[in-house]
Design a protein around this motif. Structure first.
Motif, short mmCIF file in Angstrom:
data_model
loop_
_atom_site.label_atom_id
_atom_site.label_comp_id
_atom_site.label_asym_id
_atom_site.label_seq_id
_atom_site.Cartn_x
_atom_site.Cartn_y
_atom_site.Cartn_z
N ILE A 289 -11.11 -6.17 8.38
CA ILE A 289 -9.65 -6.33 8.49
C ILE A 289 -9.07 -4.94 8.67
O ILE A 289 -9.42 -4.02 7.92
CB ILE A 289 -9.05 -6.96 7.22
N VAL A 290 -8.18 -4.79 9.65
CA VAL A 290 -7.48 -3.51 9.82
C VAL A 290 -5.98 -3.80 9.73
O VAL A 290 -5.42 -4.50 10.58
CB VAL A 290 -7.80 -2.85 11.18
N MET B 185 -12.66 -3.40 4.67
CA MET B 185 -11.20 -3.43 4.57
C MET B 185 -10.66 -2.06 4.95
O MET B 185 -11.03 -1.06 4.33
CB MET B 185 -10.82 -3.75 3.12
N VAL B 186 -9.81 -2.01 5.96
CA VAL B 186 -9.18 -0.74 6.33
C VAL B 186 -7.68 -0.85 6.06
O VAL B 186 -6.96 -1.57 6.75
CB VAL B 186 -9.42 -0.38 7.82
N ASN B 187 -7.24 -0.18 5.00
CA ASN B 187 -5.82 -0.17 4.65
C ASN B 187 -5.15 0.97 5.41
O ASN B 187 -5.16 2.13 4.96
CB ASN B 187 -5.65 0.01 3.14
N ASN B 188 -4.60 0.63 6.57
CA ASN B 188 -4.03 1.64 7.46
C ASN B 188 -2.52 1.55 7.59
O ASN B 188 -1.86 2.55 7.87
CB ASN B 188 -4.70 1.49 8.84
N ALA B 189 -1.94 0.34 7.37
CA ALA B 189 -0.50 0.17 7.60
C ALA B 189 0.28 1.20 6.79
O ALA B 189 0.02 1.40 5.61
CB ALA B 189 -0.06 -1.24 7.22
N GLY C 128 -19.53 -4.07 0.10
CA GLY C 128 -18.22 -3.89 0.73
C GLY C 128 -17.95 -2.45 1.09
O GLY C 128 -18.55 -1.52 0.54
N ARG C 129 -17.05 -2.31 2.05
CA ARG C 129 -16.62 -0.97 2.48
C ARG C 129 -15.10 -0.97 2.52
O ARG C 129 -14.50 -1.79 3.23
CB ARG C 129 -17.11 -0.70 3.91
N ILE C 130 -14.49 -0.09 1.76
CA ILE C 130 -13.03 0.02 1.78
C ILE C 130 -12.66 1.42 2.28
O ILE C 130 -13.20 2.42 1.78
CB ILE C 130 -12.43 -0.23 0.38
N ILE C 131 -11.80 1.47 3.26
CA ILE C 131 -11.39 2.76 3.83
C ILE C 131 -9.87 2.80 3.83
O ILE C 131 -9.22 1.96 4.46
CB ILE C 131 -11.97 2.93 5.25
N ASN C 132 -9.32 3.74 3.08
CA ASN C 132 -7.87 3.84 2.96
C ASN C 132 -7.36 5.03 3.76
O ASN C 132 -7.91 6.13 3.66
CB ASN C 132 -7.49 3.98 1.49
N ILE C 133 -6.32 4.79 4.54
CA ILE C 133 -5.77 5.88 5.35
C ILE C 133 -4.66 6.59 4.56
O ILE C 133 -3.58 6.04 4.34
CB ILE C 133 -5.24 5.35 6.71
N SER C 134 -4.99 7.80 4.13
CA SER C 134 -4.01 8.65 3.45
C SER C 134 -3.39 9.56 4.51
O SER C 134 -3.15 9.12 5.64
CB SER C 134 -4.72 9.43 2.33
N SER C 135 -3.17 10.81 4.18
CA SER C 135 -2.60 11.75 5.17
C SER C 135 -2.76 13.16 4.63
O SER C 135 -2.74 13.37 3.41
CB SER C 135 -1.12 11.47 5.36
N GLY C 136 -2.87 14.13 5.53
CA GLY C 136 -2.88 15.54 5.13
C GLY C 136 -1.62 15.89 4.35
O GLY C 136 -1.60 16.85 3.57
#
Ligand code: NAD
Length: 247
Positions: free
Chosen positions: A9-10, A84-88, A132-140
């Motif tokens: 899921i993205v 799971m890619v938490n990108n929003a 499972g693989r969880i990848i969270n999009i943070s930011s610099g």
């Protein structure tokens, strides 16, 4: 095809970074749920044209019930759920001394609480199958950035959440990592081209050692690596994708 047989899921997958990530995961063989608040049918059509397997799902990640429904939809559609890619994410920039409570709350609700809902829902399912693989999009920007108190706080929170989820679930076969993109060409950043006749964009390019903005696929490549078996011993990490900008 490192992700053949996997289901991903993205969130925020309809455009920008999320679309780049979704396309890359599909290219690597994953079946992808492209989840977005806006209709994501165009992104899905593009993925299918390239031979990928994808469906769209409409979700507002700041609503817990909708996030639950999104995970259930992935399981109902594809029979399982692995990545799971938490990108929003959104930004509402402004100097702290002028920042409204509303702009604070809105960014925290989507960028931090939305990532909490996505991570929690993913963990709840993944613990039952010990994978499972969880990848969270943070930011610099989590390190602090002028005009982004709300966004920086949310993105720093995402790192604390990621590291905790990683430690709590490491023995359950679940990895959880965060990616900090630097400055990537998307609708979120292209707005800068309209500021001061492009001078703001040019000055940003000077701050990037590589001298140019990244592309969504640069982040997609890192997500695909973290989602793959190549990264099975990598957890609780924060990986920068910033052309040398984030130090
Ligand atoms: P974008 O604005 O181009 O795309 C964001 C996507 O998320 C859109 O499709 C939007 O509809 C969706 N979205 C927004 N709110 C949502 C919600 N409540 N529920 C579901 N979907 C929602 O932004 P982008 O540049 O692609 O950014 C994606 C992520 O990357 C964000 O978390 C952002 O903070 C992060 N990021 C971006 C950059 C960059 O340089 N572009 C740098 C660092 C981090």
């Amino acid at each position: 095809m490192r992700l053949k047989g996997k289901v991903a899921i993205v969130t925020g997958g309809g455009r920008g970074l999320g679309k780049g990530i979704a396309m890359k995961l599909a290219e690597e063989g994953a079946r992808v749920v492209v989840a977005d608040m806006a209709p994501a049918d165009e992104a899905v059509a593009e993925m299918r044209e390239k031979g990928g397997t994808a469906v769209s799902f409409q979700v507002n990640v700041s609503k817990q019930e909708e996030v639950k429904a999104m995970v259930q939809f992935a399981i109902d559609t594809y029979g399982t759920f692995d990545i799971m890619v938490n990108n929003a994410g959104i930004n509402r920039d402004g100097m702290l001394h002028k920042m409204s409570k509303e702009n604070w709350d809105t960014v925290i609700a989507v960028d931090l609480t939305g990532t909490f809902y996505g991570t929690q829902e993913a963990v709840n399912y993944m613990r039952s199958k010990n994978y499972g693989r969880i990848i969270n999009i943070s930011s610099g920007s989590w390190l602090g950035n002028i005009g982004q108190a709300n966004y920086a706080a949310a993105k720093a929170g995402v790192i604390g959440l990621t590291k905790t989820a990683a430690r709590e679930n490491a023995r359950k076969g679940i990895t959880c990592n965060a990616i900090c993109p630097g400055f990537i060409e998307t609708d979120m950043t292209l707005k800068l081209k309209d500021v001061n006749d492009g001078a703001a964009w040019d000055s940003m390019m000077q701050r990037i050692p590589m001298g140019y903005a990244g592309k969504p696929e640069d982040v997609g490549n890192m997500v695909a690596f973290l989602a793959s078996d190549d990264a099975s011993y990598v957890t609780s990490e924060v990986l920068n994708v910033g052309g040398g900008m984030i130090v």
